[in-house]
Design an enzyme around this catalytic site. Structure first.
Site, PDB file in Angstrom:
ATOM      1  N   ALA A 178       0.919  -1.187  -0.037  1.00 34.67           N
ATOM      2  CA  ALA A 178      -0.037   0.216  -0.135  1.00 34.67           C
ATOM      3  C   ALA A 178       0.867   1.351   0.051  1.00 34.67           C
ATOM      4  O   ALA A 178       0.332   2.264  -0.762  1.00 34.67           O
ATOM      5  CB  ALA A 178      -0.999   0.017   1.294  1.00 34.67           C
ATOM      6  N   ASP A 179       2.038   1.324   0.701  1.00 34.56           N
ATOM      7  CA  ASP A 179       2.778   2.323   0.711  1.00 34.56           C
ATOM      8  C   ASP A 179       3.323   2.576  -0.602  1.00 34.56           C
ATOM      9  O   ASP A 179       3.636   3.936  -1.228  1.00 34.56           O
ATOM     10  CB  ASP A 179       3.913   2.087   1.777  1.00 34.56           C
ATOM     11  CG  ASP A 179       3.573   2.288   2.945  1.00 34.56           C
ATOM     12  OD1 ASP A 179       2.903   3.445   3.524  1.00 34.56           O
ATOM     13  OD2 ASP A 179       3.848   1.433   3.946  1.00 34.56           O
ATOM     14  N   GLY A 180       3.809   1.578  -1.658  1.00 33.80           N
ATOM     15  CA  GLY A 180       4.345   1.746  -2.679  1.00 33.80           C
ATOM     16  C   GLY A 180       3.320   2.153  -3.679  1.00 33.80           C
ATOM     17  O   GLY A 180       3.832   3.103  -4.533  1.00 33.80           O
TER      18      GLY A 180
END
Length: 413
Positions: A178-180
């Protein structure tokens, strides 16, 4: 390593040359967005706490005292140790923002405002500033003040609910998915805001990016399917609800291969290849969704054929049949794969401590103005004195005083 393009007159500037970015975010989504901008030539200054630095410096494995994740995520950035939560540090940040194009931050909503660094203050000093605010839940709503991380977004978005086997638990990815995704979205949002500023209004704006949202946007048609049909997608393991055969299959030599039949013509080729052309003529075979209802049968045919052959033979047969398959790689296989080698997807960069290191290359190739990985993540505060001297107008004596007071940290030139 990707190098700058050249013309008859010499090297050509990378596409974001001249764009000044302040990266005041920590850990993953915000910093990665800034790294993407830096890879394509943006002048990125990483702002870190004077004592602690970005936690990613100590996140995951390290070697010879160097955090390997930081070596990648901190690449192409200048590093400045600056305490934003002090009056003097906040004043220095205002000076830096006054001449910047972009600020990337991921503090909880209200934090920058308490320090006198909210967008309304910074944009009054610099109306062209784009402020990218990357937080777990966004700047408003009932969850806005909660601490937010990518894991929570993977849980809340519906991703974990559909990942894993039907009989098993919801499954989280073993990396910052999700961060990426949020980082990619944030970098694109910044470029959208810069384009609008430079072609239309001449003014910056605030980007409000909640990490829980971009991952939801890539989960396919789930929202509209639920809205219109009331269907909640369930876990199906490696199978798809939209087509079949689609799974991972074990070869005779113990290697694994993935097969995709998203296109009907490919599904036909696969079934003919594995010796079952008779299923191609069945009425249900013409629809991917109806094939998915027969996944058990189709998987059985494909699995049995693959189980009798070693991976090289499977791949050769699929290639000859123009059917879609790929080996299941681990990272060692990625390094050895000839396609990745041809693309220089994992490139070599010189690190002052570690020597030559290999890391992911740029996201995409531009034919005329490519970016490049110029250097790896630098030591904490390596550029504090130079950057604050050049951009904040601070003299050597003042910098020494601020360092003694703990407002800044860095190596003296």
């Amino acid at each position: 390593m990707t190098t700058e393009s050249r013309t008859a007159d010499g090297p050509r500037d990378p596409p974001l040359a001249g764009v000044q970015v302040l990266d005041a975010a920590t850990l993953f989504a915000g910093p990665m967005a800034a790294t993407i901008l830096a890879d394509y030539g943006a002048d990125v200054v990483k702002i870190e706490h004077p004592r602690r630095g970005d936690p990613v410096r100590d996140h995951g494995p390290g070697k010879d005292g160097v955090g390997l994740w930081w070596t990648v995520l901190g690449r192409n950035k200048h590093t400045v140790g600056l305490a934003l939560n002090t009056p003097e540090g906040a004043e220095i940040m205002r000076r830096l923002a006054a001449c910047a194009d972009v600020l990337v931050e991921n503090f909880r909503p209200g934090t920058l405002e308490r320090w006198g660094l909210g967008p309304e203050i910074l944009m009054a000093l610099n109306p062209r500033l784009v402020v990218a605010r990357v937080t777990g839940f966004g700047q408003f709503g009932p969850y806005a003040s909660r601490p937010g991380f990518g894991t929570l977004a993977e849980a809340m978005s519906g991703f974990a609910a559909i990942t894993g086997t039907p009989e098993g638990p919801p499954t989280l990815p073993p990396f910052g998915l999700a961060d990426g995704i949020a980082a990619l979205a944030a970098a694109q949002a910044v470029m959208t805001a810069l384009y609008e500023r430079d072609t239309r209004s001449g003014r910056g704006q605030v980007v409000d990016l909640a990490i829980i949202e971009p991952i939801l946007s890539i989960l396919g048609p789930q929202p509209i399917v639920y809205d219109q049909l009331g269907i909640v997608q369930e876990r199906t393991g490696n199978r798809s609800v939209n087509n079949a055969p689609r799974n991972t299959y074990r070869c005779r030599d113990g290697k694994w291969v993935a097969v995709s039949t998203s296109a009907h013509s490919v599904a036909e080729r696969v079934m003919r290849l594995v010796g079952h052309p008779e299923v191609v003529g069945r009425p249900w075979f013409t629809s991917g969704v109806r094939r998915a209802a027969h996944a058990e049968e189709l998987d059985g045919y494909v699995a049995a054929w693959i189980a009798e052959r070693d991976l090289p033979d499977v791949m050769a047969a699929f290639e000859a049949a123009e059917a879609a398959a790929a080996p299941i790689h681990d990272i060692a296989d990625v390094f050895a794969d000839p396609q990745y080698q041809a693309l220089d997807t994992v490139t070599t960069v010189e690190d002052p401590v570690l020597g030559p290191v290999r890391m992911q290359n740029l996201l995409y190739r531009l034919s005329r103005t490519p970016g490049r990985v110029a250097w790896t993540g630098r030591p904490h505060g390596a550029d504090t004195y130079r950057v604050l001297g050049e951009r904040a107008g601070l003299g050597a004596a003042e910098l020494d005083r601020l360092a003694e007071a703990g407002v800044i940290a860095g190596e003296k030139p």
